[in-house]
Write an enzyme that holds these catalytic residues in place. Structure first.
Site, mmCIF file in Angstrom:
data_model
loop_
_atom_site.group_PDB
_atom_site.id
_atom_site.type_symbol
_atom_site.label_atom_id
_atom_site.label_comp_id
_atom_site.label_asym_id
_atom_site.label_seq_id
_atom_site.Cartn_x
_atom_site.Cartn_y
_atom_site.Cartn_z
ATOM 1 N N LYS A 46 8.097 15.451 89.336
ATOM 2 C CA LYS A 46 8.591 14.091 89.520
ATOM 3 C C LYS A 46 8.307 13.584 90.937
ATOM 4 C CE LYS A 46 10.981 13.755 85.504
ATOM 5 N NZ LYS A 46 10.591 14.989 84.826
HETATM 6 C C1 LIG Z 1 10.228 15.315 83.589
HETATM 7 C C2 LIG Z 1 9.733 16.690 83.312
HETATM 8 C C3 LIG Z 1 8.906 16.987 82.200
HETATM 9 C C4 LIG Z 1 8.519 15.927 81.188
HETATM 10 O O1 LIG Z 1 7.617 14.996 81.701
HETATM 11 P P1 LIG Z 1 7.353 13.619 80.910
HETATM 12 O O2 LIG Z 1 6.485 12.829 81.806
HETATM 13 O O3 LIG Z 1 8.701 13.007 80.684
HETATM 14 O O4 LIG Z 1 6.678 13.981 79.619
HETATM 15 C C5 LIG Z 1 8.442 18.279 82.045
HETATM 16 N N1 LIG Z 1 8.805 19.258 82.895
HETATM 17 C C6 LIG Z 1 9.599 19.030 83.957
HETATM 18 C C7 LIG Z 1 9.985 20.164 84.838
HETATM 19 C C8 LIG Z 1 10.092 17.749 84.216
HETATM 20 O O5 LIG Z 1 10.912 17.528 85.269
#
Ligand SMILES: *Cc1c(COP(=O)(O)O)cnc(C)c1O
Length: 466
Positions: free
Chosen positions: A112
């Site tokens: 993120k």
């Molecule tokens: C947010 C997240 C995901 C999912 O990503 P998307 O873009 O919502 O598909 C997968 N793994 C982790 C560790 C995340 O924080």
């Protein structure tokens, strides 16, 4: 660059406009009016660039005239300067033709940060140009809240209030939020569940006078700028392994479909991508859709990979719009029917087009633990539960001979120590820059599940910094 809504009934906006708007007024998601395109020679010219410089070049066509290129380049350099690895997004080989791209060197140890570290700076720049401020509010059960707080802490024109359920997040996750003591950050612990927190955020947005007074904004995963900021690492991975003169496949542990949609966008922009593999846990709506053209909502079950515990993947609407050949009326109708019935099927031809590129995969918790153990035994690699699902998905869907597969490592293993310990007996250590997380002072306010109390707190935050 102009942006249109997938549902066709919202104003056309430029990059700054979609950054601030988030969701379109018609309930749709903003997408570029036309896709930028890079030629093989353009891609080759990016080989060997430092990550921040590559990111600026890849993001530039999405930004268009909204921000001068030199400014964008500076924002990208600043955004990734604090990452804990000089390559920012290093590749690690774990098997023949199988690589992991580590996206977790940002301040909160999940991918993120890749988008949000840039987003905080983009907000600040665009708000300064308009002489405006915003108050970002959000609810979190984990990764997004801490990444948003780190992205906004200390920014001049942003206040941020994040609600989390009191005593219901892991200690690492809570401390990643509550030890950020910048004056423009408010951590609010609600006496209730995550759903209560989400309802309170919705209630704040629905309170129009409050929304306008505070200039409320959101940084959730439907914000276009987050997708744009996730495209460059797919380019970096491809170039490192011989692209654009060689096809590659990506395996992406998926929740809201934002990350894998960025991979799709890279392909749409001309990057040679042979296959996209979508990893799910027991919450497998996407795997079911890819197996049988049946997108039907089921209840969310908790899992060892909580960031993928979703009922509906909100960014899927962007792919749907493309599958329906950019017919906004058809997209709006499909989404309305989905909302009404909890089920969606797409026209057969569109589903088949989708399946030639996307492959779905599902892994339950025992399978995830087994995969973490297997990766450790065979290659010495310590994968977090989300990444392990991506690795298993890649092994189960091998691309054509000679096409390397790259697994997106979306979180650092130390974020999920219990699963790692169960699988390997090891207790993964936090990286050095977070080693004192448990000694840092925390700051948060506990409030009842009461909208008036929360609004008072958010107003006090905004007044303090105005
Ligand atoms: C947010 C997240 C995901 C999912 O990503 P998307 O873009 O919502 O598909 C997968 N793994 C982790 C560790 C995340 O924080």
């Amino acid at each position: 660059m102009r942006y249109v809504s997938t549902r066709g009934k919202a104003p056309v906006r430029d990059f700054a406009g979609v950054l601030l708007a988030g969701l379109a007024e018609d309930g749709g998601l903003y997408v570029p009016e036309s896709w930028p395109h890079f030629s093989p020679a353009d891609w080759r010219a990016m080989r060997g660039l430092p990550y921040h410089a590559l990111a600026a070049r890849v993001i530039q066509p999405f930004v268009g005239d909204a921000i001068p290129f030199a400014t964008l380049a500076t924002l990208c350099r600043d955004a990734y300067a604090g990452f804990g690895h000089p390559a920012v997004v290093p590749l690690v080989q774990i098997d023949t033709g199988l690589f992991v791209q580590e996206l977790f060197y940002g301040p909160t140890l999940s991918f993120k940060d890749m988008a949000l570290q840039l987003l905080g700076r983009l907000f600040d720049y665009v708000l300064a140009a308009r002489n405006a401020r915003v108050t970002i509010v959000g609810a979190t059960s984990g990764d997004t809240g801490s990444a948003a707080i780190e992205a906004c802490a200390g920014r001049d024109r942003i206040d941020i209030a994040i609600l989390h359920p009191h005593d219901r997040t892991s200690e690492v996750q809570r401390r990643q939020m509550t030890t950020v003591t910048a004056p423009n950050v408010a951590n609010i612990a609600i006496e209730g569940t995550f759903d209560d927190c989400q309802d309170l955020v919705k209630a704040m947005f629905a309170d129009t006078p409050f929304r306008q007074e505070m200039q409320l904004a959101a940084v959730n995963s439907i914000n276009w700028a987050r997708i744009a900021a996730q495209v460059p690492y797919y380019v970096a991975a491809s170039l490192a392994l011989g692209g654009p003169d060689r096809e590659i496949a990506f395996s992406v542990p998926t929740g809201n479909f934002g990350n894998v949609f960025a991979a799709w966008a890279a392909r749409r922009m001309g990057l040679p991508v042979a296959r996209l593999i979508v990893g799910s846990n027991r919450n497998d709506i996407l795997a079911r859709f890819l197996a049988s053209n049946d997108m039907s909502i089921a209840s969310v079950e908790p899992s060892l990979s909580p960031s993928m515990d979703i009922q509906v993947s909100s960014n899927f609407e962007r792919l749907l719009f493309e599958l329906l050949e950019r017919d906004a009326g058809a997209t709006a109708a499909a989404m309305a029917a989905f909302r009404r019935t909890g089920k969606m099927t797409v026209p057969e031809a569109a589903w088949h087009r989708c399946r030639t590129l996307f492959h779905g995969f599902r892994l339950d918790d025992p399978g995830t633990v087994a995969e973490i153990a297997r990766l450790r035994e065979t290659s010495g690699y310590l994968a977090d539960p989300h990444t392990a699902i991506g690795a298993a998905a890649a092994s189960a869907n091998p691309p054509a001979h000679g096409v390397p597969a790259i697994v997106m490592a979306t979180a650092h293993p130390a974020k999920f120590p219990d699963a790692i310990e169960r699988a390997t007996g090891l207790h993964p250590a936090l990286p050095p820059r977070l080693a004192d997380l448990f000694d840092r002072p925390e700051r948060f306010t506990v409030l009842p599940n009461d909208i008036a109390a929360v609004e008072t707190q958010v107003r006090a935050l905004a007044r303090r910094n105005a």
